[in-house]
Design a protein around this motif. Structure first.
Motif, PDB file in Angstrom:
ATOM      1  N   THR A  66      45.528  50.359  36.372  1.00 12.96           N
ATOM      2  CA  THR A  66      46.649  49.447  36.142  1.00 12.96           C
ATOM      3  C   THR A  66      47.981  50.194  36.216  1.00 12.96           C
ATOM      4  O   THR A  66      48.945  49.714  36.822  1.00 12.96           O
ATOM      5  CB  THR A  66      46.496  48.754  34.781  1.00 12.96           C
ATOM      6  N   ARG A  67      48.024  51.373  35.631  1.00 12.85           N
ATOM      7  CA  ARG A  67      49.251  52.178  35.624  1.00 12.85           C
ATOM      8  C   ARG A  67      49.589  52.686  37.017  1.00 12.85           C
ATOM      9  O   ARG A  67      50.739  52.660  37.436  1.00 12.85           O
ATOM     10  CB  ARG A  67      49.090  53.347  34.651  1.00 12.85           C
ATOM     11  N   ARG A  68      48.583  53.130  37.749  1.00 15.36           N
ATOM     12  CA  ARG A  68      48.814  53.757  39.058  1.00 15.36           C
ATOM     13  C   ARG A  68      48.972  52.756  40.202  1.00 15.36           C
ATOM     14  O   ARG A  68      49.382  53.139  41.298  1.00 15.36           O
ATOM     15  CB  ARG A  68      47.674  54.719  39.382  1.00 15.36           C
ATOM     16  N   CYS A  69      48.650  51.507  39.956  1.00 18.37           N
ATOM     17  CA  CYS A  69      48.793  50.461  40.984  1.00 18.37           C
ATOM     18  C   CYS A  69      49.692  49.345  40.434  1.00 18.37           C
ATOM     19  O   CYS A  69      49.244  48.198  40.253  1.00 18.37           O
ATOM     20  CB  CYS A  69      47.436  49.905  41.383  1.00 18.37           C
ATOM     21  N   PRO A  70      50.961  49.640  40.179  1.00 16.32           N
ATOM     22  CA  PRO A  70      51.834  48.654  39.522  1.00 16.32           C
ATOM     23  C   PRO A  70      52.127  47.414  40.369  1.00 16.32           C
ATOM     24  O   PRO A  70      52.459  46.365  39.818  1.00 16.32           O
ATOM     25  CB  PRO A  70      53.119  49.449  39.252  1.00 16.32           C
ATOM     26  N   ARG A  71      52.007  47.505  41.664  1.00 21.31           N
ATOM     27  CA  ARG A  71      52.260  46.342  42.519  1.00 21.31           C
ATOM     28  C   ARG A  71      51.011  45.475  42.695  1.00 21.31           C
ATOM     29  O   ARG A  71      51.073  44.440  43.348  1.00 21.31           O
ATOM     30  CB  ARG A  71      52.798  46.792  43.875  1.00 21.31           C
ATOM     31  N   SER A  72      49.909  45.898  42.139  1.00 25.25           N
ATOM     32  CA  SER A  72      48.652  45.147  42.242  1.00 25.25           C
ATOM     33  C   SER A  72      48.357  44.446  40.925  1.00 25.25           C
ATOM     34  O   SER A  72      48.644  44.967  39.849  1.00 25.25           O
ATOM     35  CB  SER A  72      47.489  46.087  42.557  1.00 25.25           C
ATOM     36  N   GLN A  73      47.764  43.284  41.032  1.00 26.82           N
ATOM     37  CA  GLN A  73      47.259  42.604  39.843  1.00 26.82           C
ATOM     38  C   GLN A  73      45.836  43.114  39.621  1.00 26.82           C
ATOM     39  O   GLN A  73      44.954  42.871  40.452  1.00 26.82           O
ATOM     40  CB  GLN A  73      47.266  41.093  40.044  1.00 26.82           C
ATOM     41  N   VAL A  74      45.640  43.842  38.538  1.00 31.69           N
ATOM     42  CA  VAL A  74      44.319  44.384  38.226  1.00 31.69           C
ATOM     43  C   VAL A  74      43.645  43.439  37.235  1.00 31.69           C
ATOM     44  O   VAL A  74      44.166  43.187  36.151  1.00 31.69           O
ATOM     45  CB  VAL A  74      44.421  45.813  37.646  1.00 31.69           C
ATOM     46  N   ILE A  75      42.495  42.905  37.632  1.00 35.14           N
ATOM     47  CA  ILE A  75      41.764  41.941  36.803  1.00 35.14           C
ATOM     48  C   ILE A  75      40.483  42.605  36.304  1.00 35.14           C
ATOM     49  O   ILE A  75      39.633  43.003  37.095  1.00 35.14           O
ATOM     50  CB  ILE A  75      41.437  40.663  37.600  1.00 35.14           C
ATOM     51  N   ASP A  76      40.385  42.707  34.995  1.00 30.46           N
ATOM     52  CA  ASP A  76      39.221  43.321  34.357  1.00 30.46           C
ATOM     53  C   ASP A  76      38.127  42.268  34.188  1.00 30.46           C
ATOM     54  O   ASP A  76      38.336  41.234  33.558  1.00 30.46           O
ATOM     55  CB  ASP A  76      39.632  43.881  32.993  1.00 30.46           C
ATOM     56  N   HIS A  77      36.955  42.542  34.746  1.00 28.35           N
ATOM     57  CA  HIS A  77      35.830  41.609  34.635  1.00 28.35           C
ATOM     58  C   HIS A  77      34.763  42.091  33.657  1.00 28.35           C
ATOM     59  O   HIS A  77      33.693  41.475  33.570  1.00 28.35           O
ATOM     60  CB  HIS A  77      35.202  41.371  36.014  1.00 28.35           C
ATOM     61  N   ALA A  78      35.035  43.153  32.928  1.00 25.03           N
ATOM     62  CA  ALA A  78      34.040  43.705  31.996  1.00 25.03           C
ATOM     63  C   ALA A  78      33.662  42.719  30.897  1.00 25.03           C
ATOM     64  O   ALA A  78      32.568  42.819  30.336  1.00 25.03           O
ATOM     65  CB  ALA A  78      34.540  45.014  31.394  1.00 25.03           C
ATOM     66  N   HIS A  79      34.535  41.766  30.603  1.00 25.93           N
ATOM     67  CA  HIS A  79      34.206  40.778  29.569  1.00 25.93           C
ATOM     68  C   HIS A  79      33.001  39.922  29.962  1.00 25.93           C
ATOM     69  O   HIS A  79      32.316  39.377  29.115  1.00 25.93           O
ATOM     70  CB  HIS A  79      35.417  39.883  29.286  1.00 25.93           C
ATOM     71  N   LEU A  80      32.731  39.821  31.259  1.00 29.85           N
ATOM     72  CA  LEU A  80      31.589  39.016  31.721  1.00 29.85           C
ATOM     73  C   LEU A  80      30.255  39.615  31.295  1.00 29.85           C
ATOM     74  O   LEU A  80      29.255  38.909  31.210  1.00 29.85           O
ATOM     75  CB  LEU A  80      31.621  38.868  33.241  1.00 29.85           C
ATOM     76  N   TYR A  81      30.251  40.918  31.061  1.00 28.21           N
ATOM     77  CA  TYR A  81      29.019  41.611  30.661  1.00 28.21           C
ATOM     78  C   TYR A  81      29.290  42.489  29.437  1.00 28.21           C
ATOM     79  O   TYR A  81      28.774  43.582  29.305  1.00 28.21           O
ATOM     80  CB  TYR A  81      28.456  42.426  31.838  1.00 28.21           C
ATOM     81  N   ARG A  82      30.087  41.961  28.508  1.00 27.53           N
ATOM     82  CA  ARG A  82      30.564  42.716  27.341  1.00 27.53           C
ATOM     83  C   ARG A  82      29.454  43.271  26.450  1.00 27.53           C
ATOM     84  O   ARG A  82      29.635  44.266  25.796  1.00 27.53           O
ATOM     85  CB  ARG A  82      31.560  41.899  26.537  1.00 27.53           C
ATOM     86  N   ASP A  83      28.311  42.632  26.419  1.00 27.79           N
ATOM     87  CA  ASP A  83      27.213  43.099  25.564  1.00 27.79           C
ATOM     88  C   ASP A  83      26.316  44.117  26.257  1.00 27.79           C
ATOM     89  O   ASP A  83      25.276  44.487  25.716  1.00 27.79           O
ATOM     90  CB  ASP A  83      26.372  41.907  25.095  1.00 27.79           C
ATOM     91  N   TYR A  84      26.716  44.555  27.437  1.00 25.95           N
ATOM     92  CA  TYR A  84      25.904  45.483  28.234  1.00 25.95           C
ATOM     93  C   TYR A  84      26.748  46.676  28.653  1.00 25.95           C
ATOM     94  O   TYR A  84      27.973  46.600  28.701  1.00 25.95           O
ATOM     95  CB  TYR A  84      25.345  44.772  29.475  1.00 25.95           C
ATOM     96  N   LYS A  85      26.075  47.756  28.994  1.00 25.74           N
ATOM     97  CA  LYS A  85      26.764  48.976  29.409  1.00 25.74           C
ATOM     98  C   LYS A  85      27.585  48.752  30.675  1.00 25.74           C
ATOM     99  O   LYS A  85      28.711  49.207  30.790  1.00 25.74           O
ATOM    100  CB  LYS A  85      25.757  50.102  29.634  1.00 25.74           C
ATOM    101  N   ASP A  86      26.986  48.042  31.618  1.00 29.24           N
ATOM    102  CA  ASP A  86      27.677  47.815  32.881  1.00 29.24           C
ATOM    103  C   ASP A  86      27.105  46.567  33.557  1.00 29.24           C
ATOM    104  O   ASP A  86      26.202  45.909  33.023  1.00 29.24           O
ATOM    105  CB  ASP A  86      27.575  49.032  33.803  1.00 29.24           C
TER     106      ASP A  86
END
Length: 121
Positions: A66-86
């Protein structure tokens, strides 16, 4: 653009077809330490869908992305599998649940056999 921490997560995404993986650029880091190498490619994309691990390294990588790509919208999808490692662990658990459910349905359709040698009164 979709970005994954590991190749197995990428394969899980292809299996789930989420988000529509065909016709979209993808990056597999194979380790979060490879993020700097991928940045020139990543920062060219207006939207980056991140499927990183649910651990400290994944959160740090997301923040760095997010910091290194300020012109990009970074969307975190980790919430979709929050109870799992990955994403891959989530996919494996989901398939296991589906298989267990199908097995239970198959078991309930089997004819119930009565023991031999007796009469039911």
């Amino acid at each position: 653009m979709i970005v994954f921490e590991g190749f197995m997560d990428f394969l899980a995404c292809l299996s789930m077809k989420h988000p529509a993986p065909f016709g979209i650029d993808a990056t597999v880091l194979n380790s979060v330490v490879n993020l700097p190498k991928a940045l020139p490619f990543l920062e060219r994309h207006p939207t980056i869908h991140a499927f990183l691990d649910n651990d400290e390294a994944g959160r740090r990588t997301l923040a760095e992305l997010t910091r290194r790509c300020p012109r990009s919208q970074v969307i975190d999808h980790a919430h979709l599998y929050r109870d799992y490692k990955d994403l891959n662990d989530f996919w494996i658990a989901r398939k296991r649940l589906r298989n267990d459910s199908e097995e239970t349905k198959t078991e309930s359709r089997k004819p119930q056999l009565r023991p031999k040698g007796g009469m039911k009164v």
